[in-house]
Design a protein around this motif. Sequence first.
Motif: not given
Length: 498
Positions: A117-140
Amino acid sequence: MAAISRSRRPLALAAAVAVALGAGALAVTSASAAEAPLKDYELTWGIKQSYRSYVTGMAAGSFTPAGGATQAADNGAFTFVRGSGTYDSDTHAVRLGFEGGLTIASKLHGFELTLSDVKFDSGAAEITADVTSGGSTRDDVPLADVTVTRTMTGMETKLTEEAATVLGSASYAGAAGDPLTVVQKTSPTQSPSPTASPSSSTSPKPTTSTSPKPTASTSSTASPSASQPASPSASASETGAATKGDIADGTLGWGVKQSFRTYVVDGPAQGRITASGGATQASGNGVFTFGGADGSYDTDAGTLTAAFKGAVNFKGHEANGTYGLDLTLSGLAVELDGGTGELTADVESLGKASDDVVLAKLTAATSDLKAEDDVLTLDDVTAELTKAGAQAFGGFYTEGTVLDPVDLSVALSDDAQLPDGDGDSGNGSGTDSGTGGTGTTSGTAGGTGTTGSTTGGVTGALASTGSDVPAGALGAAAAVTVAAGAGVVIAVRRRRQA
């Protein structure tokens, strides 16, 4: 798609991006007064080239794209597809989400994580992604800040603190990432090409460098002046020193590569560095000094061969008493002829040994060898990694990478005083940077400072100096063949004085 609350770029720049999108994006219906839909976009970003090299090289790991995502050939950048989202005509922000995922894993170094779920926001000027590691997921999770340009191609990125946590090394926080490109795969019929947008020259021009390259010091201020004659110096003649003969003693100063030392002690390896057998390390995880030199010199011919005592061991990535990184450099030797030459070392990595590996090409600031008070001194000798050295590093560094600079001091007589004032520098005791370096990393690899590959005495132990990840010349090129314990398969030559 919710906006991400981080610092925003000026609206003028966002408006310029909107111009690049073309008229089609601005055809807003009355039912949606502020937003226009966008689709069929692709995002290409390599995270960081040196990180990719670490994963597939030293960590013996892999990148596995899925769900439509792809990776360019030769361990290149990643592309996420079918991007869709909106253009906000009020804030001039472009927000896009992309399909595809990327799994990054290393069994050797014990990590596995997935970006989705990679995202690009030109207003916030950033790249985000959901990261899954160790059985848990952190969004954005914010991975990088972006210097947005109107064309949205080759945009500069800077890794965030969150990205440093995800990638496993605090050193990545604030580091330059790979350039980012966001383009529409299928151009809309009403939209001109983004590259055809007006006044594109007013936008900041992004650099294409994926990571800062360390530069070697080539200052010749400490080296003998090239403008002087090539004959032996007056001081050497006054003391009766011959123009050629055997070396009485000498020291070699070399840090392998500053970024590699940081990687081992403060970075993902969470390990330690141990100098022994006459080699020492400067405090603060500094450079190494090897002493007890023997060899020969000829000041008229401009030749010098010198072998040094001492060993350096790099150990890290400990799991249940087993190390994924265990590299020793020993038997360092330098050979110069007319200002150029080689640096060799005996290399042992994960139990596999190779003698006299040519780790680096050396280039001095001058081709002349001039003695002063019976001491030959060459400072800031540039060292560039050879093909054999690159293989020794498991592909973590490429051929031609500039290593830490090499400093040489050679005594031509028994009573000559080397720069440190110690005429017998080869008898210094070893030090362990695990205690002199950063407190948070010392001892984390476990074990004692002298365990591992240094058995059977110093000359029998294959000691190594590393670099990496790393900014100067490689004096005693370090080999890091840690990829699943594979041995170094390279041409080696013995250049020792009988």
